[in-house]
Design an enzyme around this catalytic site. Structure first.
Site, mmCIF file in Angstrom:
data_model
loop_
_atom_site.group_PDB
_atom_site.id
_atom_site.type_symbol
_atom_site.label_atom_id
_atom_site.label_comp_id
_atom_site.label_asym_id
_atom_site.label_seq_id
_atom_site.Cartn_x
_atom_site.Cartn_y
_atom_site.Cartn_z
ATOM 1 C CG ASN A 7 -1.890 1.114 1.264
ATOM 2 O OD1 ASN A 7 -1.869 1.985 0.395
ATOM 3 N ND2 ASN A 7 -2.754 1.120 2.263
ATOM 4 C CG HIS A 180 -13.014 3.206 3.176
ATOM 5 N ND1 HIS A 180 -13.799 4.149 3.803
ATOM 6 C CD2 HIS A 180 -11.737 3.504 3.492
ATOM 7 C CE1 HIS A 180 -13.019 4.980 4.473
ATOM 8 N NE2 HIS A 180 -11.760 4.615 4.297
ATOM 9 N N GLY A 208 -13.634 4.736 10.763
ATOM 10 C CA GLY A 208 -12.259 4.841 11.246
ATOM 11 C C GLY A 208 -11.857 6.295 11.231
ATOM 12 C CG ASN A 209 -8.263 9.484 10.749
ATOM 13 O OD1 ASN A 209 -8.867 10.292 11.452
ATOM 14 N ND2 ASN A 209 -7.261 9.824 9.980
ATOM 15 N NE ARG A 239 -10.530 12.399 3.713
ATOM 16 C CZ ARG A 239 -10.323 11.081 3.763
ATOM 17 N NH1 ARG A 239 -11.283 10.259 4.168
ATOM 18 N NH2 ARG A 239 -9.170 10.582 3.392
ATOM 19 C CG ASP A 282 -7.506 8.663 18.676
ATOM 20 O OD1 ASP A 282 -8.377 8.093 19.369
ATOM 21 O OD2 ASP A 282 -6.510 8.075 18.212
ATOM 22 N N GLY A 330 -11.370 1.022 12.706
ATOM 23 C CA GLY A 330 -10.933 1.395 14.066
ATOM 24 C C GLY A 330 -12.053 1.667 15.050
ATOM 25 C CB VAL A 331 -14.608 4.332 15.277
ATOM 26 C CG1 VAL A 331 -15.659 4.749 16.281
ATOM 27 C CG2 VAL A 331 -13.507 5.382 15.187
ATOM 28 N N GLY A 332 -15.444 1.408 14.435
ATOM 29 C CA GLY A 332 -16.502 0.395 14.310
ATOM 30 C C GLY A 332 -16.169 -0.880 15.066
ATOM 31 C CG ASN A 334 -11.000 -1.359 18.361
ATOM 32 O OD1 ASN A 334 -10.804 -2.436 18.898
ATOM 33 N ND2 ASN A 334 -10.449 -1.025 17.212
HETATM 34 P P1 AMP Z 1 -8.651 3.435 11.442
HETATM 35 O O1 AMP Z 1 -8.596 4.623 10.539
HETATM 36 O O2 AMP Z 1 -9.565 2.355 10.950
HETATM 37 O O3 AMP Z 1 -7.297 2.935 11.858
HETATM 38 O O4 AMP Z 1 -9.338 3.960 12.803
HETATM 39 C C1 AMP Z 1 -8.738 4.928 13.620
HETATM 40 C C2 AMP Z 1 -9.762 5.386 14.646
HETATM 41 O O5 AMP Z 1 -10.153 4.262 15.445
HETATM 42 C C3 AMP Z 1 -9.213 6.445 15.615
HETATM 43 O O6 AMP Z 1 -10.114 7.538 15.727
HETATM 44 C C4 AMP Z 1 -9.174 5.706 16.916
HETATM 45 O O7 AMP Z 1 -9.472 6.549 17.992
HETATM 46 C C5 AMP Z 1 -10.276 4.681 16.797
HETATM 47 N N1 AMP Z 1 -10.061 3.623 17.763
HETATM 48 C C6 AMP Z 1 -9.075 2.719 17.795
HETATM 49 N N2 AMP Z 1 -9.167 1.989 18.920
HETATM 50 C C7 AMP Z 1 -10.228 2.465 19.613
HETATM 51 C C8 AMP Z 1 -10.839 2.173 20.859
HETATM 52 N N3 AMP Z 1 -10.361 1.206 21.622
HETATM 53 N N4 AMP Z 1 -11.948 2.873 21.243
HETATM 54 C C9 AMP Z 1 -12.454 3.877 20.452
HETATM 55 N N5 AMP Z 1 -11.898 4.209 19.276
HETATM 56 C C10 AMP Z 1 -10.818 3.526 18.865
#
Ligand code: AMP
Length: 397
Positions: A7, A180, A208-209, A239, A282, A330-332, A334
């Site tokens: 990537n 995505h 995610g981000n 964004r 974040d 990430g958010v979905g 976690n």
């Molecule tokens: P990604 O772009 O898929 O890597 O997602 C990044 C986002 O996931 C960031 O905003 C992180 O804060 C969120 N994230 C990762 N771990 C957690 C967690 N344990 N609880 C809440 N948000 C999380």
């Protein structure tokens, strides 16, 4: 079988060496600061290896060379020679409307990726650099391009056309593309397996981000929230998401900004970062802020949950109902609080979470209550596996 998944970004390059059949990752890592100085972080999880090295990387070719060198390094590597790499799979951002699926990289494919540069000006040139670097360092090695837009190419015109004069579509190819796609395709395939049937009405929330949603029927994408670019849709880390174009016009006129400067602000300084008054993009920081009573953080989270819920509602209407809702990224994966807030907003549609099941983080799980009309799943995404599998399939053919 060993597939090297690449990537490539403008100054960075992520890699994974994996077996497409088992999904086992032998090694993975990241080259950063390409064109500046160069740093390699390399991990071989099964051997407990983590290495960080400063290596000069004037171009992507030196970055790929550094990756190959460490992969065959007797101490830190995982293969004896680069002959053990069967093929290379590349993530490519924009395939325009030419690519509905992945393809073997040849001159025509490279030209098509080049032709899409006006649509993906930041990513496609970097993706091409990654491809050409591999050609230089591993001549003759089969390579495959996997496009972030391809999964969305099944959308009907009513979803992908913008209501603007036709010439901008016909001559300039301005339409909704969506991104995505590799992630949406992976979780769609998993959701179909988990639900035990393919004729489901499904909404995927890749949060995610960067965030995007897709509406999927019978395994085929019907609509998606990102558009010509990844700026569209729900608000994201930095964004803005969907916005009235007059907002941009107003800001450009009043503050003497160019279109590029304004777009930079909408891409990099907006979203939940802006709503939290610059505190963070974040979600962990925003949740901590909200817990300590920071109102801007509460608004940022509320706005995000609200807009995601609105998209799910809209997509349920587009699909004529909803059988399955998937959270990923990430958010979905976690964020139980974010999932709970979104599903609360969707309660009127028969979405009901099981609060205990919803505590899961980073693992595949059914999180809806037994009496929920809609099955809600957490499905960790795996874009690299999808790229490796596409690559293996095309090369084995
Ligand atoms: P990604 O772009 O898929 O890597 O997602 C990044 C986002 O996931 C960031 O905003 C992180 O804060 C969120 N994230 C990762 N771990 C957690 C967690 N344990 N609880 C809440 N948000 C999380």
């Amino acid at each position: 079988m060993n597939i090297l998944v690449i990537n490539a970004g403008s100054s960075s390059l992520k890699y994974q060496l994996m077996d497409p059949h088992t999904g086992e990752v032998a090694a993975k890592g990241l080259c950063e600061r390409i064109g500046l100085d160069g740093r390699l972080t390399h991990k071989a999880p099964a051997r407990g290896i983590k290495v960080e090295r400063e290596i000069p990387m004037p171009t992507h070719a030196e970055a790929i060379s550094a990756v190959l060198e460490i992969l065959v390094d007797p101490e830190n590597g995982v293969i004896a020679s680069t002959d053990e790499i069967d093929a290379v799979g590349h993530r490519v951002l924009h395939g325009g409307d030419k690519f509905i699926q992945s393809c073997i990289i040849d001159e025509a494919c490279k030209q098509a990726i080049r032709d899409c540069i006006p649509l993906g000006p930041l990513h496609n040139p970097a993706n091409l650099m990654g491809i050409e670097a591999c050609e230089k360092v591993m001549p003759g090695k089969p390579q495959v391009a996997v496009f972030d837009t391809a999964f969305h190419m099944t959308m009907p015109p009513k979803a992908y056309r913008y209501a603007i004069p036709t010439k901008y579509y016909e001559e300039d190819h301005l339409r909704r593309y969506g991104f995505h796609g590799t992630s949406h395709r992976y979780v769609t395939r998993r959701a179909i397996e988990l639900m035990g049937r393919s004729d489901i009405r499904l909404v995927n929330c890749h949060l995610g981000n960067g965030s995007s949603l897709s509406a999927v029927k019978d395994g085929k994408c019907q609509d998606t929230s990102m558009g010509l670019s990844p700026l569209a849709g729900v608000p994201m880390g930095t964004r803005s998401g969907d916005i009235d174009p007059c907002v941009a016009q107003f800001i450009m006129n009043k503050y003497g900004m160019t279109a590029d400067e304004c777009l930079n602000m909408l891409n990099k300084k907006s979203g939940v970062l802006a709503l939290s008054n610059g505190l963070s993009s974040d979600f962990r920081d925003l949740e901590a802020g909200a817990e300590s009573g920071n109102e801007a953080c509460c608004l940022a989270l509320d706005k995000f949950d609200y807009e995601v819920s609105k998209y799910v509602g809209a997509y349920a209407a587009a699909l004529g109902g909803l059988d399955c809702l998937v959270f990923t990224a990430g958010v979905g994966e976690n964020g139980p609080n974010t999932r709970a807030a979104i599903c609360r907003n969707l309660g009127f549609m028969g979405v009901k979470l099981d609060p205990e099941r919803n505590q899961v983080r980073g693992k595949e799980a059914l999180i809806s209550a037994d009496d929920s009309q809609v099955k809600v799943w957490v499905i960790p995404t795996n874009e690299e596996l999808m790229i490796a599998q596409d690559t293996a399939e095309l090369v084995e053919k």
